[in-house]
Write a protein that holds these residues in place. Structure first.
Motif, PDB file in Angstrom:
ATOM      1  N   ALA A  82       5.168  30.434  20.035  1.00 37.94           N
ATOM      2  CA  ALA A  82       5.661  29.969  21.737  1.00 37.94           C
ATOM      3  C   ALA A  82       4.974  28.381  21.714  1.00 37.94           C
ATOM      4  CB  ALA A  82       4.624  30.925  22.717  1.00 37.94           C
ATOM      5  N   ALA A  83       5.627  27.830  22.607  1.00 36.59           N
ATOM      6  CA  ALA A  83       5.412  26.202  22.509  1.00 36.59           C
ATOM      7  C   ALA A  83       5.919  25.687  23.903  1.00 36.59           C
ATOM      8  CB  ALA A  83       6.252  25.605  21.508  1.00 36.59           C
ATOM      9  N   ASN A  84       5.363  24.647  24.195  1.00 37.00           N
ATOM     10  CA  ASN A  84       5.766  23.629  25.494  1.00 37.00           C
ATOM     11  C   ASN A  84       6.209  22.549  24.678  1.00 37.00           C
ATOM     12  OD1 ASN A  84       4.840  25.495  27.509  1.00 37.00           O
ATOM     13  ND2 ASN A  84       2.804  24.963  27.000  1.00 37.00           N
ATOM     14  N   LEU A  85       7.405  22.041  25.154  1.00 38.45           N
ATOM     15  CA  LEU A  85       7.994  20.732  24.829  1.00 38.45           C
ATOM     16  C   LEU A  85       8.073  19.733  25.833  1.00 38.45           C
ATOM     17  CD1 LEU A  85      10.935  20.237  22.248  1.00 38.45           C
ATOM     18  CD2 LEU A  85      10.997  19.202  24.497  1.00 38.45           C
ATOM     19  N   GLY A  86       7.480  18.595  25.480  1.00 36.95           N
ATOM     20  CA  GLY A  86       7.869  17.365  26.620  1.00 36.95           C
ATOM     21  C   GLY A  86       8.200  16.438  26.090  1.00 36.95           C
ATOM     22  N   VAL A  87       9.144  15.591  26.856  1.00 32.93           N
ATOM     23  CA  VAL A  87       9.803  14.273  26.467  1.00 32.93           C
ATOM     24  C   VAL A  87       8.913  13.258  27.270  1.00 32.93           C
ATOM     25  CG1 VAL A  87      11.931  12.953  26.398  1.00 32.93           C
ATOM     26  CG2 VAL A  87      11.830  15.583  26.171  1.00 32.93           C
ATOM     27  N   TYR A  88       8.489  12.123  26.317  1.00 38.08           N
ATOM     28  CA  TYR A  88       7.652  11.232  26.910  1.00 38.08           C
ATOM     29  C   TYR A  88       8.316   9.675  26.157  1.00 38.08           C
ATOM     30  CZ  TYR A  88       4.324  14.852  27.660  1.00 38.08           C
ATOM     31  OH  TYR A  88       3.952  16.102  28.167  1.00 38.08           O
ATOM     32  N   SER A  89       8.134   8.735  26.794  1.00 40.13           N
ATOM     33  CA  SER A  89       8.573   7.294  26.375  1.00 40.13           C
ATOM     34  C   SER A  89       8.131   6.969  25.143  1.00 40.13           C
ATOM     35  CB  SER A  89       8.220   6.153  27.485  1.00 40.13           C
ATOM     36  OG  SER A  89       6.636   6.052  27.515  1.00 40.13           O
ATOM     37  N   GLU A  95       4.025  21.269  21.597  1.00 40.62           N
ATOM     38  CA  GLU A  95       2.617  22.077  21.631  1.00 40.62           C
ATOM     39  C   GLU A  95       2.798  23.419  21.345  1.00 40.62           C
ATOM     40  OE1 GLU A  95      -0.117  19.868  24.709  1.00 40.62           O
ATOM     41  OE2 GLU A  95       1.782  20.223  25.555  1.00 40.62           O
ATOM     42  N   ARG A  96       2.371  23.989  20.055  1.00 40.59           N
ATOM     43  CA  ARG A  96       2.509  25.317  19.629  1.00 40.59           C
ATOM     44  C   ARG A  96       1.237  25.973  19.896  1.00 40.59           C
ATOM     45  NH1 ARG A  96       5.188  24.881  13.879  1.00 40.59           N
ATOM     46  NH2 ARG A  96       3.450  23.677  13.578  1.00 40.59           N
ATOM     47  N   SER A  97       1.467  27.302  20.191  1.00 37.34           N
ATOM     48  CA  SER A  97       0.544  28.405  19.990  1.00 37.34           C
ATOM     49  C   SER A  97       0.131  28.864  18.670  1.00 37.34           C
ATOM     50  CB  SER A  97       0.668  29.453  20.978  1.00 37.34           C
ATOM     51  OG  SER A  97      -0.161  30.144  21.187  1.00 37.34           O
ATOM     52  N   GLY A  98      -1.219  28.681  18.189  1.00 41.55           N
ATOM     53  CA  GLY A  98      -1.293  29.299  16.838  1.00 41.55           C
ATOM     54  C   GLY A  98      -1.034  28.361  15.733  1.00 41.55           C
TER      55      GLY A  98
END
Length: 179
Positions: A82-89, A95-98
């Motif tokens: 499971a993960a959260n993906l963010g796009v930044y400059s 960000e992955r779980s485990g």
């Protein structure tokens, strides 16, 4: 053979199969270790401006570019989570779980597109977001990778791909350095 003997036999056969799978994974990790150097660190001064909302989803895996069955096991890149993906400059942060987080600096990004699947996970014609990027190789130069991410909501997929590709184009803009 009694039921107890059968159960014990099945237990040891299962244990042996798990051992073989673990041995195979370790062998793949050693083989792919030469293809990738340690993952880039998140910049100490931050990720910069957030260009696209953080999306929840599943990080599927990373493979050698163009060979979606050649999973990279080194550097924790082969673990589905499971993960959260963010796009930044400054780049893309997964960000992955485990498992270790993956930061892809803007100058390492090549592009993003839709793909039917990656490394044994097939989801249909446009089932996941494929992020193409490069990382330094421990052997000679760099390795191109494809990393798969499946957003929780498919309706956000096209916008995520557009945001990553816009970031890539901005990073390649020669006028950006002169500003």
């Amino acid at each position: 053979m009694t039921p107890v003997q059968s159960a014990v036999l099945l237990f040891f056969v299962g244990l042996g199969l798990l051992g073989l799978m673990w041995f195979g994974w370790r062998k793949r990790a050693r083989r792919t270790q030469e293809l990738v150097s340690p993952l880039p660190a998140v910049p100490a001064d931050g990720l910069g401006e957030q260009l696209f909302e953080t999306l929840g989803g599943i990080y599927v895996s990373s493979t050698v570019h163009g060979d979606w069955l050649e999973r990279i096991a080194a550097q924790d890149l082969g673990f589905r989570s499971a993960a959260n993906l963010g796009v930044y400059s400054e780049g893309v942060l997964i960000e992955r779980s485990g498992a270790k987080d993956i930061f892809i600096p803007t100058d390492h990004l090549i592009g993003a597109s839709e793909a039917p699947g990656i490394a044994g996970k097939v989801m249909g014609p446009s089932g996941l977001v494929l992020i193409e990027w490069r990382i330094a190789s421990q052997e000679d130069g760099e390795t191109q990778l494809d990393s798969g991410f499946k957003p929780d909501h498919r309706s956000q997929q096209s916008a995520l791909i557009a945001a990553i590709n816009t970031l890539v184009q901005a990073g390649q803009d020669p006028t950006k350095e002169n500003q």
